[in-house]
Design an enzyme around this catalytic site. Structure first.
Site, PDB file in Angstrom:
ATOM      1  N   PRO A 133      77.163  11.061  97.853  1.00 25.92           N
ATOM      2  CA  PRO A 133      78.502  11.251  98.412  1.00 25.92           C
ATOM      3  C   PRO A 133      79.273  12.356  97.677  1.00 25.92           C
ATOM      4  CG  PRO A 133      78.360   9.165  97.215  1.00 25.92           C
ATOM      5  CD  PRO A 133      76.986   9.765  97.208  1.00 25.92           C
ATOM      6  N   GLU A 134      79.898  13.208  98.441  1.00 24.71           N
ATOM      7  CA  GLU A 134      80.786  14.225  97.870  1.00 24.71           C
ATOM      8  C   GLU A 134      82.231  13.835  98.200  1.00 24.71           C
ATOM      9  OE1 GLU A 134      79.866  18.318  98.149  1.00 24.71           O
ATOM     10  OE2 GLU A 134      77.711  18.045  97.959  1.00 24.71           O
TER      11      GLU A 134
END
Ligand SMILES: [Zn+2]
Length: 288
Positions: free
Chosen positions: A2-3
């Site tokens: 996840p960013e």
């Protein structure tokens, strides 16, 4: 992995369930994730109201009425799932699946007063949680050295021009440096550089100030579009088991090695190179 947009999507999904609500009970099923959990974590969370669910870079920050803040990092594979008891009243933005049986890698569960359950699942256990006094957040070791938020006012043209001045590192590495700007990861750096027409190999200090300044709105746009895509994934959540933050994007260069460049009139091909041990995707024809 996840960013920032994925974490922001998770935050927006959790907020209707957690903000203003009381954690009736916290279930902590192992001593650690990437690092040991804070001492007596379950005890310190029980009965506490969540005043605000915020985000700094890729960290979720739940401010509690005890004066402590709960930090949650999703790591590589962390997932947050919301479930509700069967037949719970419909609340906009809240997903209804009935409480599932405990699954493998469900490490922490927050049982909210009112019946909702928020479960943290992390197969690879690179995630993390911490609890610390809210007024010391700025000094927390994970937060203290972070640069400005890319969507906040402190990230502006003058800042990026100043930090790039004299920098001999490639612009790709400079943008991944969390002291330059917080929360940018591999995917969105590749996408932003493509849109800005800047080669990821170019030394940060050798890019003209005008082109550096133009990167700022492009970075914001790339992230905002991804957050908007995450928002639509939240609305279509019923099929996804209440899990948030992982959604399909259309990328222009990321993971498109060998595909034609989408820049109008370019005619180039997306290439993959390795920089600092990580894949960079770019078009050598229109990124200079
Ligand atoms: Zn191109």
């Amino acid at each position: 992995m996840p960013e920032l947009p994925e974490v922001e999507t998770v935050r927006r999904g959790l907020a209707p369930v957690m903000e203003g609500a009381v954690i009736a009970r916290a279930e902590v099923r192992r001593p650690d994730l990437r690092w040991p959990f804070p001492e007596r974590m379950a005890e310190r969370l029980a009965g506490r109201r969540v005043l605000r669910l915020g985000r700094r870079s890729k960290y979720l920050l739940a401010d509690l009425d005890s004066g402590e803040t709960l930090l949650v990092h999703l790591g590589m594979s962390g997932r947050m799932t919301i479930s509700q008891p069967e037949g719970a009243a419909l609340v906009p933005g809240v997903f209804h699946h009935g409480h599932p049986a405990q699954a493998a890698h469900d490490h922490v569960a927050f049982h909210m007063a009112g019946g909702a359950r928020v479960t943290f699942n992390d197969a690879r256990r690179f995630g993390a949680m911490d609890l610390f006094p809210s007024d010391r957040a700025a000094d927390h070791w994970l937060l203290a050295k972070l640069g400005p938020e890319p969507l906040g006012n402190a990230f502006h043209e003058g800042h990026l021009v100043a930090v790039f001045r004299g920098k001999a590192t490639p612009v790709k590495a400079a943008l991944l440096d969390q002291r330059v700007v917080a929360g940018l990861g591999n995917i969105y750096v590749c996408e932003a550089l493509h849109r800005a027409g800047i080669s990821p190999r170019r030394k940060a200090g050798r890019i003209g100030a005008g082109r550096v300044a133009a990167l700022v709105p492009v970075i914001r746009q790339v992230l905002e579009e991804a957050i908007a895509a995450g928002g639509s994934s939240l609305r279509d959540h019923r099929q996804a088991g209440g899990e948030m933050g992982y959604f399909q994007h259309t990328f222009r260069v990321y993971d498109r090695e060998g595909a034609p460049c989408v820049t109008p009139g370019c005619g180039g091909t997306v290439r993959r190179i390795v920089q600092s041990g990580r894949s960079t995707f770019y078009c050598a024809a229109c990124q200079r």
